[in-house]
Design an enzyme around this catalytic site. Structure first.
Site, PDB file in Angstrom:
ATOM      1  N   GLN A 161      -6.539  -1.239 -14.142  1.00 42.22           N
ATOM      2  CA  GLN A 161      -6.488  -2.634 -13.711  1.00 42.22           C
ATOM      3  C   GLN A 161      -7.475  -3.434 -14.562  1.00 42.22           C
ATOM      4  O   GLN A 161      -8.681  -3.352 -14.368  1.00 42.22           O
ATOM      5  CB  GLN A 161      -6.841  -2.760 -12.226  1.00 42.22           C
ATOM      6  CG  GLN A 161      -6.752  -4.174 -11.689  1.00 42.22           C
ATOM      7  CD  GLN A 161      -7.425  -4.329 -10.339  1.00 42.22           C
ATOM      8  OE1 GLN A 161      -8.632  -4.144 -10.209  1.00 42.22           O
ATOM      9  NE2 GLN A 161      -6.643  -4.646  -9.314  1.00 42.22           N
ATOM     10  N   ARG A 191      -9.413 -12.506  -9.519  1.00 41.47           N
ATOM     11  CA  ARG A 191     -10.485 -12.710 -10.475  1.00 41.47           C
ATOM     12  C   ARG A 191     -10.190 -13.959 -11.329  1.00 41.47           C
ATOM     13  O   ARG A 191      -9.757 -14.970 -10.826  1.00 41.47           O
ATOM     14  CB  ARG A 191     -10.684 -11.463 -11.347  1.00 41.47           C
ATOM     15  CG  ARG A 191     -11.015 -10.211 -10.567  1.00 41.47           C
ATOM     16  CD  ARG A 191     -12.371 -10.309  -9.868  1.00 41.47           C
ATOM     17  NE  ARG A 191     -12.826  -9.021  -9.369  1.00 41.47           N
ATOM     18  CZ  ARG A 191     -12.546  -8.530  -8.167  1.00 41.47           C
ATOM     19  NH1 ARG A 191     -11.806  -9.227  -7.326  1.00 41.47           N
ATOM     20  NH2 ARG A 191     -13.015  -7.351  -7.789  1.00 41.47           N
ATOM     21  N   LYS A 208      -0.925  -7.838 -10.691  1.00 43.68           N
ATOM     22  CA  LYS A 208      -1.353  -7.992  -9.304  1.00 43.68           C
ATOM     23  C   LYS A 208      -1.197  -9.461  -8.939  1.00 43.68           C
ATOM     24  O   LYS A 208      -1.973 -10.315  -9.362  1.00 43.68           O
ATOM     25  CB  LYS A 208      -2.796  -7.548  -9.084  1.00 43.68           C
ATOM     26  CG  LYS A 208      -3.174  -7.683  -7.604  1.00 43.68           C
ATOM     27  CD  LYS A 208      -4.590  -7.258  -7.294  1.00 43.68           C
ATOM     28  CE  LYS A 208      -4.873  -7.495  -5.806  1.00 43.68           C
ATOM     29  NZ  LYS A 208      -6.260  -7.151  -5.439  1.00 43.68           N
ATOM     30  N   CYS A 240      -4.845   6.344   9.295  1.00 42.85           N
ATOM     31  CA  CYS A 240      -5.888   5.332   9.253  1.00 42.85           C
ATOM     32  C   CYS A 240      -5.724   4.418  10.463  1.00 42.85           C
ATOM     33  O   CYS A 240      -4.620   3.947  10.756  1.00 42.85           O
ATOM     34  CB  CYS A 240      -5.763   4.524   7.962  1.00 42.85           C
ATOM     35  SG  CYS A 240      -6.780   3.039   7.896  1.00 42.85           S
ATOM     36  N   CYS A 245     -10.109   0.571  11.115  1.00 45.39           N
ATOM     37  CA  CYS A 245     -11.337   0.124  11.788  1.00 45.39           C
ATOM     38  C   CYS A 245     -12.329  -0.511  10.808  1.00 45.39           C
ATOM     39  O   CYS A 245     -13.222  -1.265  11.224  1.00 45.39           O
ATOM     40  CB  CYS A 245     -12.002   1.298  12.505  1.00 45.39           C
ATOM     41  SG  CYS A 245     -12.615   2.595  11.391  1.00 45.39           S
ATOM     42  N   CYS A 288     -15.165   2.658   5.467  1.00 48.17           N
ATOM     43  CA  CYS A 288     -14.612   2.298   4.161  1.00 48.17           C
ATOM     44  C   CYS A 288     -15.202   0.973   3.702  1.00 48.17           C
ATOM     45  O   CYS A 288     -16.130   0.949   2.891  1.00 48.17           O
ATOM     46  CB  CYS A 288     -13.089   2.267   4.206  1.00 48.17           C
ATOM     47  SG  CYS A 288     -12.385   1.328   5.587  1.00 48.17           S
ATOM     48  N   CYS A 299     -14.789   7.589   5.360  1.00 45.49           N
ATOM     49  CA  CYS A 299     -13.849   7.421   6.466  1.00 45.49           C
ATOM     50  C   CYS A 299     -14.469   7.986   7.744  1.00 45.49           C
ATOM     51  O   CYS A 299     -15.283   8.916   7.687  1.00 45.49           O
ATOM     52  CB  CYS A 299     -12.535   8.144   6.147  1.00 45.49           C
ATOM     53  SG  CYS A 299     -11.252   7.936   7.419  1.00 45.49           S
TER      54      CYS A 299
END
EC number: 1.3.-.-
Length: 373
Positions: free
Chosen positions: A92, A168, A215, A344, A347, A351, A363
């Site tokens: 990326q 960005r 993205k 997952c 919460c 993370c 986690c």
């Protein structure tokens, strides 16, 4: 049972073995811990791992540079670990839109803890508009051209795909919230798309055969979420320009520059609490583009993901928190352990919480393992 999840996908000749990828994630781990984590996620069956925030400029304060011997070797090790464990690797590429010099005034307050991380983020966002608006046009061409230079190095380091980060600096140039320029890079939606298009075109020119994902950061009003990126209403203008520049697929997410709990929403979020919380933006992109679309955000349930893929609502799915909670999620959907998936619960405690508290991304399930031991 999950045939569509486990169906291969080809993007400009790059064959992904299934429809699940690991979303770009800031881990905050030591180099060795980070490489180990990538290896575990790749071995868990994800088709591709996206390595986030790879800087295109030669000097970077917050990430390793492809241009340095040490930085290049790091990225080579990253792709080696990913490939060794059966997955593809995507870099990326990005340029920060933070006014670093302007932020120096806040250093004393940070050191004395009078400025909290959340307040610092607000202050950074407040400076984004003036910074983007004030970049000299003569400097912009050098920045966009650097995407091509960095892409070549990423390819040499072993990356199989390039993702141009549409948040960005690309996202801030795209946004009328931040971009108040009056030259050819500002005012109209088409002009605001120019910076991102030049970044994409630089990659495409440098590497004609490399798959390029964008993205796509989408923001919305009523209610207001996201500040960088593209309004839904602007997609008909932006998408044809991005595709003409050389985009092969879209990774669709909520635009940044607001609260991190919006772009990484917990289950308790007032607006993005549901499974697949950003899918409505994918629906809008599908109206104007025939390119493959990747969803991200709150994806945990294989039944739900399978349904979206089967309906062609999306073409592949990106996960971060779910693959941190259970790296074996892809393998389990392809095998006989589907009833043993560790879901997952969104919460955000270990993370996002771990990242914000500089403990690294972990986690709650890891915590439970420690308690047992």
């Amino acid at each position: 049972m999950y045939e569509k999840i486990n169906e291969p996908l080809s993007i400009r000749g790059l064959k992904l073995k299934n429809r699940i990828i690991f979303a770009p994630t800031t881990m905050g781990l030591s180099e060795e811990e980070y490489l180990e984590r990538l290896g575990i996620i790749a071995a868990g069956g994800a088709a591709m791992l996206v390595i986030g925030d790879v800087p295109v400029l030669r000097h970077s304060l917050f990430a390793k540079s492809l241009y340095s011997t040490k930085g290049f070797e790091f990225y080579r090790r990253v792709t080696e670990v990913i490939h060794k464990n059966g997955a593809k690797a995507c870099a990326q590429l990005h340029v920060s839109d933070s006014d670093i010099k302007g932020m120096l005034r806040y250093v004393p307050g940070m050191l004395m803890k009078r400025i909290t991380p959340d307040r610092l983020r607000e202050l950074m966002n407040e400076r984004t508009g003036p910074y983007i608006t004030g970049i000299p046009e003569s400097k912009i061409g050098k920045i966009t051209a650097s995407f091509g230079d960095a892409a070549v190095l990423a390819g040499k380091a072993g990356f199989d795909m390039i993702q141009v980060h549409g948040d960005r600096m690309c996202g801030s140039f795209s946004s009328s919230v931040f971009n108040h320029r009056t030259d050819s890079y500002g005012a109209s939606a088409a002009n605001r798309a120019k910076f991102a298009c030049e970044c994409i075109a630089a990659v495409r020119q440098a590497l004609p055969d490399m798959p390029v994902e964008y993205k796509l950061a989408v923001r919305q009003e009523n209610p207001h979420y996201g500040n960088a990126g593209i309004l839904v209403e602007e997609l008909p203008v932006f998408l044809p320009l991005l595709e003409k520049a050389g985009v092969d697929s879209y990774h669709v997410a909520l635009a940044d520059h607001s609260s991190l709990s919006d772009t990484i929403p917990p289950k308790s979020h007032p607006y993005f609490s549901g499974e697949g919380c950003f899918l409505k933006y994918c629906d809008e992109v599908k109206k104007y583009s025939s390119l493959p679309v990747c969803a991200v955000g709150g994806l945990t349930n294989p039944d739900f993901v399978e349904e979206q893929l089967t309906r062609s609502r999306i073409d592949y799915a990106a996960m971060s928190r779910q693959l941190i909670a259970d790296p074996e999620w892809p393998n389990k959907t392809a095998g006989k352990n589907q009833d043993k998936i560790r879901f997952c619960v969104r919460c955000n405690r270990e993370c996002l919480g771990g990242m914000m508290e500089h403990r690294g991304v972990h986690c709650i399930y890891d915590k439970k393992k420690e308690d047992v031991q």
